[in-house]
Design an enzyme around this catalytic site. Sequence first.
Site, short mmCIF file in Angstrom:
data_model
loop_
_atom_site.label_atom_id
_atom_site.label_comp_id
_atom_site.label_asym_id
_atom_site.label_seq_id
_atom_site.Cartn_x
_atom_site.Cartn_y
_atom_site.Cartn_z
N ALA A 78 0.82 -1.21 0.00
CA ALA A 78 0.00 0.00 0.00
C ALA A 78 0.85 1.26 0.00
O ALA A 78 1.72 1.43 0.85
CB ALA A 78 -0.93 0.01 1.22
N GLY B 177 6.48 1.08 5.67
CA GLY B 177 7.38 0.15 4.99
C GLY B 177 7.43 0.39 3.49
O GLY B 177 8.50 0.39 2.88
N CYS B 178 6.27 0.62 2.90
CA CYS B 178 6.22 0.84 1.45
C CYS B 178 6.88 2.17 1.07
O CYS B 178 7.50 2.27 0.02
CB CYS B 178 4.78 0.78 0.96
SG CYS B 178 4.04 -0.86 1.20
N THR B 179 6.75 3.16 1.93
CA THR B 179 7.40 4.44 1.69
C THR B 179 8.91 4.28 1.75
O THR B 179 9.64 4.76 0.88
CB THR B 179 6.91 5.50 2.70
OG1 THR B 179 5.50 5.67 2.53
CG2 THR B 179 7.62 6.82 2.50
N ALA C 233 10.06 2.40 -1.41
CA ALA C 233 9.96 3.24 -2.61
C ALA C 233 11.05 4.31 -2.61
O ALA C 233 11.67 4.58 -3.65
CB ALA C 233 8.58 3.89 -2.69
#
Length: 155
Positions: A41, A46-48, A51
Amino acid sequence: MSTRLTAGDTAPDFTLPDADGKPVSLADYRGRRVVVYFYPAAGTPGCTKQACDFRDSLAELNGAGLDVLGISPDKPAKLAKFRDKEGLTFPLLSDADKDVLNAWGTFGEKQMYGKTVTGVIRSTFLVDPEGKIEVAQYNVRATGHVAKLRKDLSV
């Protein structure tokens, strides 16, 4: 649970909308090596981190002949907001129907905080210029993953 891909498999083709709603196909990258990573998401911690690690390593990855595509089930508008907030400079693609996630074996049961849940399995693939899977990594960690990938690929 969808079938997992392994090195040597043909990468399942896809055409998905990017953060601006423009279609992007895996076939657009034939003749080049491309890192395709799947994340749960946009905007989550974590995804930030993951990325931004790709963003910060993009010059070196591109210099080594590697393009990067990020895929999540988020809608394009959410991806655009995420891209703009974090200054991301590689395509983020929307797989809201989860068809591509299933085809790549990146949607299914996973462990999260000691519980079994169904969702996106954080995964990274390297697709070779002919469209074959060169590297398939499932259940990768958000933090430190890009550094490990660069080390594994000698980038």
